[in-house]
Design a protein around this motif. Sequence first.
Motif, PDB file in Angstrom:
ATOM      1  N   GLU A  22      -4.652  -7.637 -66.425  1.00 35.48           N
ATOM      2  CA  GLU A  22      -4.451  -6.797 -67.603  1.00 35.48           C
ATOM      3  C   GLU A  22      -3.529  -5.613 -67.344  1.00 35.48           C
ATOM      4  N   HIS A  23      -3.313  -5.284 -66.077  1.00 35.84           N
ATOM      5  CA  HIS A  23      -2.566  -4.056 -65.781  1.00 35.84           C
ATOM      6  C   HIS A  23      -1.597  -4.222 -64.611  1.00 35.84           C
ATOM      7  N   ASP A  24      -2.123  -4.584 -63.439  1.00 31.77           N
ATOM      8  CA  ASP A  24      -1.315  -4.553 -62.216  1.00 31.77           C
ATOM      9  C   ASP A  24      -0.176  -5.562 -62.216  1.00 31.77           C
ATOM     10  N   LEU A  25      -0.437  -6.768 -62.710  1.00 31.54           N
ATOM     11  CA  LEU A  25       0.568  -7.822 -62.644  1.00 31.54           C
ATOM     12  C   LEU A  25       1.835  -7.421 -63.393  1.00 31.54           C
ATOM     13  N   ASP A  26       1.695  -6.898 -64.598  1.00 32.29           N
ATOM     14  CA  ASP A  26       2.871  -6.466 -65.355  1.00 32.29           C
ATOM     15  C   ASP A  26       3.596  -5.334 -64.641  1.00 32.29           C
ATOM     16  N   GLN A  27       2.831  -4.437 -64.032  1.00 25.72           N
ATOM     17  CA  GLN A  27       3.435  -3.309 -63.324  1.00 25.72           C
ATOM     18  C   GLN A  27       4.233  -3.786 -62.113  1.00 25.72           C
ATOM     19  N   ARG A  44       5.566  -6.763 -61.680  1.00 24.24           N
ATOM     20  CA  ARG A  44       6.764  -7.464 -62.159  1.00 24.24           C
ATOM     21  C   ARG A  44       7.829  -6.488 -62.634  1.00 24.24           C
ATOM     22  N   ARG A  45       7.409  -5.400 -63.278  1.00 25.36           N
ATOM     23  CA  ARG A  45       8.374  -4.403 -63.744  1.00 25.36           C
ATOM     24  C   ARG A  45       9.037  -3.694 -62.569  1.00 25.36           C
ATOM     25  N   MET A  46       8.261  -3.324 -61.562  1.00 24.25           N
ATOM     26  CA  MET A  46       8.833  -2.677 -60.381  1.00 24.25           C
ATOM     27  C   MET A  46       9.821  -3.604 -59.686  1.00 24.25           C
ATOM     28  N   THR A  47       9.498  -4.894 -59.641  1.00 23.25           N
ATOM     29  CA  THR A  47      10.400  -5.865 -59.024  1.00 23.25           C
ATOM     30  C   THR A  47      11.690  -5.987 -59.819  1.00 23.25           C
ATOM     31  N   ARG A  48      11.557  -6.085 -61.131  1.00 20.49           N
ATOM     32  CA  ARG A  48      12.727  -6.218 -61.998  1.00 20.49           C
ATOM     33  C   ARG A  48      13.630  -4.990 -61.901  1.00 20.49           C
ATOM     34  N   GLU A  49      13.025  -3.828 -61.778  1.00 19.48           N
ATOM     35  CA  GLU A  49      13.788  -2.578 -61.705  1.00 19.48           C
ATOM     36  C   GLU A  49      14.223  -2.245 -60.280  1.00 19.48           C
ATOM     37  N   ARG A  50      13.877  -3.129 -59.331  1.00 21.93           N
ATOM     38  CA  ARG A  50      14.207  -2.901 -57.914  1.00 21.93           C
ATOM     39  C   ARG A  50      13.697  -1.536 -57.464  1.00 21.93           C
ATOM     40  N   ARG A  51      12.462  -1.286 -57.781  1.00 23.98           N
ATOM     41  CA  ARG A  51      11.781  -0.034 -57.462  1.00 23.98           C
ATOM     42  C   ARG A  51      10.626  -0.369 -56.532  1.00 23.98           C
ATOM     43  N   LEU A  75       3.725   6.371 -62.725  1.00 22.94           N
ATOM     44  CA  LEU A  75       3.556   5.192 -63.564  1.00 22.94           C
ATOM     45  C   LEU A  75       2.684   5.477 -64.788  1.00 22.94           C
ATOM     46  N   SER A  76       1.868   6.519 -64.709  1.00 21.42           N
ATOM     47  CA  SER A  76       0.995   6.861 -65.830  1.00 21.42           C
ATOM     48  C   SER A  76       1.551   8.020 -66.643  1.00 21.42           C
ATOM     49  N   GLY A  77       2.823   8.352 -66.440  1.00 24.22           N
ATOM     50  CA  GLY A  77       3.456   9.404 -67.228  1.00 24.22           C
ATOM     51  C   GLY A  77       2.942  10.794 -66.918  1.00 24.22           C
ATOM     52  N   GLY A  78       2.472  11.013 -65.690  1.00 25.60           N
ATOM     53  CA  GLY A  78       1.994  12.329 -65.299  1.00 25.60           C
ATOM     54  C   GLY A  78       0.521  12.581 -65.585  1.00 25.60           C
ATOM     55  N   PHE A 107       6.693  -5.483 -51.982  1.00 29.09           N
ATOM     56  CA  PHE A 107       7.569  -5.965 -50.916  1.00 29.09           C
ATOM     57  C   PHE A 107       8.259  -7.255 -51.353  1.00 29.09           C
ATOM     58  N   THR A 108       9.560  -7.190 -51.499  1.00 33.49           N
ATOM     59  CA  THR A 108      10.329  -8.319 -52.010  1.00 33.49           C
ATOM     60  C   THR A 108      11.344  -8.811 -50.984  1.00 33.49           C
ATOM     61  N   ALA A 109      11.763 -10.036 -51.178  1.00 34.86           N
ATOM     62  CA  ALA A 109      12.868 -10.636 -50.413  1.00 34.86           C
ATOM     63  C   ALA A 109      13.411 -11.770 -51.257  1.00 34.86           C
ATOM     64  N   GLY A 110      14.726 -11.831 -51.383  1.00 36.81           N
ATOM     65  CA  GLY A 110      15.329 -12.885 -52.181  1.00 36.81           C
ATOM     66  C   GLY A 110      15.010 -12.784 -53.656  1.00 36.81           C
ATOM     67  N   GLY A 111      14.698 -11.569 -54.133  1.00 42.66           N
ATOM     68  CA  GLY A 111      14.405 -11.390 -55.540  1.00 42.66           C
ATOM     69  C   GLY A 111      12.975 -11.724 -55.941  1.00 42.66           C
ATOM     70  N   HIS A 112      12.115 -12.058 -54.978  1.00 39.92           N
ATOM     71  CA  HIS A 112      10.734 -12.418 -55.268  1.00 39.92           C
ATOM     72  C   HIS A 112       9.771 -11.525 -54.492  1.00 39.92           C
ATOM     73  N   VAL A 113       8.574 -11.352 -55.059  1.00 39.07           N
ATOM     74  CA  VAL A 113       7.537 -10.547 -54.411  1.00 39.07           C
ATOM     75  C   VAL A 113       6.782 -11.404 -53.400  1.00 39.07           C
ATOM     76  N   TRP A 114       6.569 -10.833 -52.196  1.00 38.00           N
ATOM     77  CA  TRP A 114       5.823 -11.528 -51.155  1.00 38.00           C
ATOM     78  C   TRP A 114       4.550 -10.783 -50.770  1.00 38.00           C
ATOM     79  N   GLY A 115       4.440  -9.529 -51.202  1.00 40.22           N
ATOM     80  CA  GLY A 115       3.228  -8.772 -50.891  1.00 40.22           C
ATOM     81  C   GLY A 115       3.223  -7.424 -51.588  1.00 40.22           C
ATOM     82  N   THR A 116       2.044  -6.814 -51.666  1.00 36.65           N
ATOM     83  CA  THR A 116       1.903  -5.494 -52.281  1.00 36.65           C
ATOM     84  C   THR A 116       0.932  -4.660 -51.436  1.00 36.65           C
ATOM     85  N   LEU A 117       1.008  -3.349 -51.632  1.00 32.24           N
ATOM     86  CA  LEU A 117       0.121  -2.432 -50.919  1.00 32.24           C
ATOM     87  C   LEU A 117      -0.119  -1.202 -51.783  1.00 32.24           C
TER      88      LEU A 117
END
Length: 363
Positions: free
Chosen positions: A81-86, A88-95, A103-106, A131-141
């Motif tokens: 409901e929350h983390d997955l979209d976040q 994907r957005r960070m990956t898309r924005e290369r952030r 992320l919560s607007g302060g 953590f991405t490589a080749g445009g795909h996510v391989w892990g998070t922390l």
Amino acid sequence: MSPGGVKQDPAFSEIKRLCHSGRGGPELLHAVAERLRQRLSSEAYCASTVDPGSALITHALTGEMGGEREAAVFLDHLYFEHDLDQIRRMTRERRPVALLSELSGGDITRSPRYREMLRPLGLAHEMRAVFTAGGHVWGTLDLSREAGRPDFEPREVAFVRRLAPHLGAGLKAAALRSQALAEGRTGTGAPGVLVLDHRGRVTHYTAAAERWLEEIEDLKPGWSESQDLPPAVRMVAGALKRALRPENSGDLDLLPRLNVRARSGRWLSLYGSLSEGLPAEAVIVIGPAGPGEVVRFNMAAYGLTPREAEVATLAAQGASTSEISASLYISGYTVQNHLRNAFEKVGVKSRRELTRRLFLDGL
């Protein structure tokens, strides 16, 4: 000062070495998470390896993040409901790194993650890394701090941001290595593995590795007993050795990975890591490049701007001009202008031709 102008940091060098240490994905992520937890003084963490195709969790690791209740809240509810979209957005924005406060607007009380998971545990501040490589996510922390403590500082965010590409490369190399060494994997698409000693001589190799090397160039008789290897292999081995030197901590772009065009026209990816034995040997994993890597190279080769690449990607996914306009918050006229520029640079006249040239050429 290191070559990149960043003062040498023993902790950074140690963690970077871990990223290329040849560990399995979960083991690598656990080791890095524990060291980052100490280095950045966080009370808790949760980390995961993920499937690069779907960004769904394959292995989850936690430290002081509660028990079964918290795991159920996270895995059954918050992630979808929350983390997955976040993520994907960070990956898309290369952030690769972001704070919960950002992320919560302060206002972290607006975050479901804070209200439902962190606050009941007495935690408040959190740093998320993807953590991405080749445009795909391989892990998070996610690193978390107790309520009442200060938020993570910009220098701490920068520290993790510098490490992110190394951990992304390490996690992908671990996945490819596991696939290549799996018993019975002899299919034409299976990655191959080469092991090189400290002199650069091959000590072990799989049949798949030899097949992929033949796609790069002809191998001479007795190639495995000499140092006469394709330059791409020697480049990855050399980059691995250089990347792990403490004095090169500031060189953010030096990663032991490489993409090379095979004689068949397809792209191949090479990743380097260390073996777990002593003395450590270089392990090179070679196999077909993923779609994300191929697309990135094609777009760079044709000189598409980041915005033109975004528009082209959405067009390839079947989005209409109005849908692209709404997604990127630009006018329909601007969308068409970006598409015309992309058509001209790539040398095509339609969306279908653009998709074929950018997304299929080289696979």
